[in-house]
Design an enzyme around this catalytic site. Structure first.
Site, PDB file in Angstrom:
ATOM      1  N   SER A  66       0.803  -1.231   0.000  1.00 30.65           N
ATOM      2  CA  SER A  66       0.000   0.000   0.000  1.00 30.65           C
ATOM      3  C   SER A  66       0.828   1.269   0.000  1.00 30.65           C
ATOM      4  O   SER A  66       0.252   2.363  -0.011  1.00 30.65           O
ATOM      5  CB  SER A  66      -0.952   0.004   1.209  1.00 30.65           C
ATOM      6  N   LYS A  69      -0.146   3.746  -2.665  1.00 22.32           N
ATOM      7  CA  LYS A  69      -1.161   4.799  -2.565  1.00 22.32           C
ATOM      8  C   LYS A  69      -0.540   6.177  -2.416  1.00 22.32           C
ATOM      9  O   LYS A  69      -1.229   7.189  -2.619  1.00 22.32           O
ATOM     10  CB  LYS A  69      -2.099   4.499  -1.402  1.00 22.32           C
ATOM     11  N   SER A 126      -6.102   3.467   4.186  1.00 24.94           N
ATOM     12  CA  SER A 126      -5.486   2.666   3.134  1.00 24.94           C
ATOM     13  C   SER A 126      -6.531   1.817   2.426  1.00 24.94           C
ATOM     14  O   SER A 126      -6.326   0.632   2.144  1.00 24.94           O
ATOM     15  CB  SER A 126      -4.369   1.772   3.694  1.00 24.94           C
ATOM     16  N   LYS A 229       3.015   6.663   5.323  1.00 27.37           N
ATOM     17  CA  LYS A 229       2.137   5.607   4.808  1.00 27.37           C
ATOM     18  C   LYS A 229       2.664   4.234   5.158  1.00 27.37           C
ATOM     19  O   LYS A 229       3.866   3.964   5.077  1.00 27.37           O
ATOM     20  CB  LYS A 229       2.012   5.725   3.284  1.00 27.37           C
TER      21      LYS A 229
END
Length: 554
Positions: A66, A69, A126, A229
């Protein structure tokens, strides 16, 4: 083998061999688990200067999970800033987005939701369905958005990154490195600081639900942490790109392949401490340069990749290499030039012969007889000297003689004809001298022109062609304009126009910035462009990721 208990009875012995087999199997299982763990990679960077303070396997291509993203959100911020889409624009959720596996926001196919809530869900929770919906809203499909993600990565200097989707779930070829993801984190902080605060929120509203930050444990445990993140898949392990600020120092740390959330956070904290120790206390901030989309090769279209693929062919209008001269506007002359000049020469010869015969009145019987008996001269037999002499010589008259009274009425028209012929002959002769010899053509009977027609034709050939103007223009041919989208406020539209004008000074030179307002918001436009200038400006803006539309007069 047997054993004796306290009461003296013999107890059966434990099987030794099966126990050893179990122990060996446990060792092998543990070794296989360790072998199946995701590869480890790390990088520590001074965010102020971009200097690498620590790295390990930083250029190994691994599954980013992820962390993908971050690029999805970067392009979303870019699209909002350039007017491709607005934060309050409603996005329709497709079946593809709604079918994504968790983590997800729980979007339903066919529903609509504002872009700002999708950004929150993708950055904080997420959410995979939110990330896919963002990509489809901006590029039309997830595949097209993934190609844009890869292209943007190359423009940012992420040379070993390839994206295949917008969320980061494991897919063949979807790979990145610790170095590239560290660059991505630094880009988010410097390129879009007004949006960066979203990564430090512990929780927020995503309209249909309250979402909680997947990185809240590290944010709460490490001093100065404010992002960025997390990521996890079975193939990638536990990943994290983190940023922390202490005083004037800011460190960005990336870890790939953690065994758990706790061990990953502990490793990131350890590397953060190393970064703060190695980074200078004071350093001059060197912000990264804007992404250079123009230096990238053009993106291949699906039709070019697969010639057998059928579909609509979109031809991009580019600047022409040569300028095609437009055809001349038709003038008042309708007859071919050679025929007109032949008729003009016939008329000149006829008028000259009439002027030489005293007492001949135009239109009389004598004039008709002279025309029938005297053949008209052609340009190929009539010399310039003879023509000049005929035009210059007056009508012969005996010295001292006066015309008879009955001939006065005939002498006046002859004098007028000679004057008209003398005025028309020099212009016609000059034209015939400069023109090439006419080619032989079939004999045809042309009626000689009268004196008034000769003078009118000579004046028309000498006078410049008049051009009829239907309307007065104040900008020449600069009637084209380009639109950069619509914005919720006039300030936002003017800001986009100013930034674009500064970035494209060469192509938008002389263009006027204009903000229009309607029910959909404030439109940002550049007006006063030529067609070539508008097309070239849009091509350059689209190469930089800015959606642009041209419009012309009418």
């Amino acid at each position: 083998m047997s054993m004796v208990d306290k009461r003296g009875t013999r107890a059966p012995s434990l099987p030794v061999i099966p126990v050893l087999v179990v122990l060996v199997l446990l060792v092998l299982i543990g070794a296989s688990i360790r072998a199946a763990a995701a590869p480890y990679a790390a990088m520590v960077m001074d965010a102020r200067t971009g200097e690498v303070l620590h790295s390990r396997n930083a250029d190994t291509r691994l599954h980013p999970a992820s962390l993908t993203k971050m690029m999805t959100l970067y392009i979303a911020f870019e699209a909002v800033e350039t007017g491709e889409i607005g934060l309050d624009d409603k996005v329709r959720i497709s079946k593809n987005a709604a079918a994504e596996v968790p983590s997800k926001l729980g979007l339903r196919a066919g529903s609509q939701i504002e872009l700002r809530y999708l950004i929150r869900a993708a950055a904080i929770k997420s959410a995979n369905d939110a990330a896919t919906a963002i990509g489809e809203a901006i590029s039309g499909s997830e595949a097209a958005f993934a190609r844009r993600m890869t292209r943007t990565a190359k423009a940012l200097g992420m040379t070993r990154t390839t994206f295949k989707n917008a969320h980061g779930l494991t897919e063949k070829g979807h790979l990145s490195t610790a170095r590239d993801m560290t660059i991505m984190g630094r880009r988010l902080f410097y390129d879009y600081p007004e949006y960066y605060n979203i990564f430090s929120r512990r929780s927020t509203s995503a309209k249909i639900a309250t979402v909680y930050n997947t990185n809240r444990r590290f944010l709460g445990a490490y001093e100065g942490a404010d992002g960025i993140k997390t990521g996890y898949t079975r193939a990638a392990g536990f990943n994290l790109v983190a940023s922390a600020e202490r005083g004037s120092e800011r460190i960005i740390t990336t870890v790939f392949g953690g065994n758990s959330t706790a061990t990953r956070n502990a490793e990131v904290a350890r590397l953060m401490d190393i970064g703060f120790k190695r980074a200078p206390r004071y350093a001059r901030v060197r912000k990264p340069a804007p992404p250079n989309y123009a230096a990238l090769p053009p993106e291949p279209t699906p039709e070019a990749a697969d010639p057998l693929r059928s579909g609509k062919i979109v031809r991009v209008v580019r600047a022409v290499k040569t300028s095609i001269r437009p055809a001349a506007r038709p003038g008042p002359q309708t007859a071919p030039a050679d025929e007109l000049m032949l008729a003009l020469a016939d008329g000149i010869a006829a008028e000259t012969s009439r002027a030489a015969v005293p007492g001949t009145v135009p239109g009389s019987t004598a004039e008709t007889a002279a025309e029938e008996t005297t053949p008209p001269a052609r340009p190929d037999t009539m010399t310039a000297a003879a023509t000049d002499a005929a035009a210059a010589s007056p009508t012969p008259t005996a010295p001292g003689a006066s015309p008879a009274p009955e001939n006065r009425s005939a002498a006046a028209p002859s004098t007028d004809v000679a004057a008209a012929t003398a005025a028309a002959v020099p212009r016609a002769v000059s034209f015939l001298r400069s023109s090439p010899s006419p080619q032989p053509r079939p004999t045809r009977s042309l009626k000689p022109l009268t004196a008034s027609q000769i003078a009118a034709a000579a004046d028309a050939s000498a006078a410049p062609t008049q051009e009829v103007v239907a309307r007065v223009s104040t900008s020449g041919s600069r009637h084209w304009s380009i639109s950069l989208g619509r914005y919720p406020t006039r300030f936002a539209a003017e800001k986009v126009l100013l930034k674009t004008a500064l970035a494209e000074m060469s192509t938008l030179d002389g263009a006027l910035r204009k903000v229009t307002r309607d029910s959909r918001g404030f439109g940002a436009n550049f007006v006063g462009l030529s067609e070539t200038q508008a097309s070239r400006a849009c091509l350059r803006l689209e190469a930089r990721g800015t959606r642009c539309q041209t419009s012309g007069p009418g």
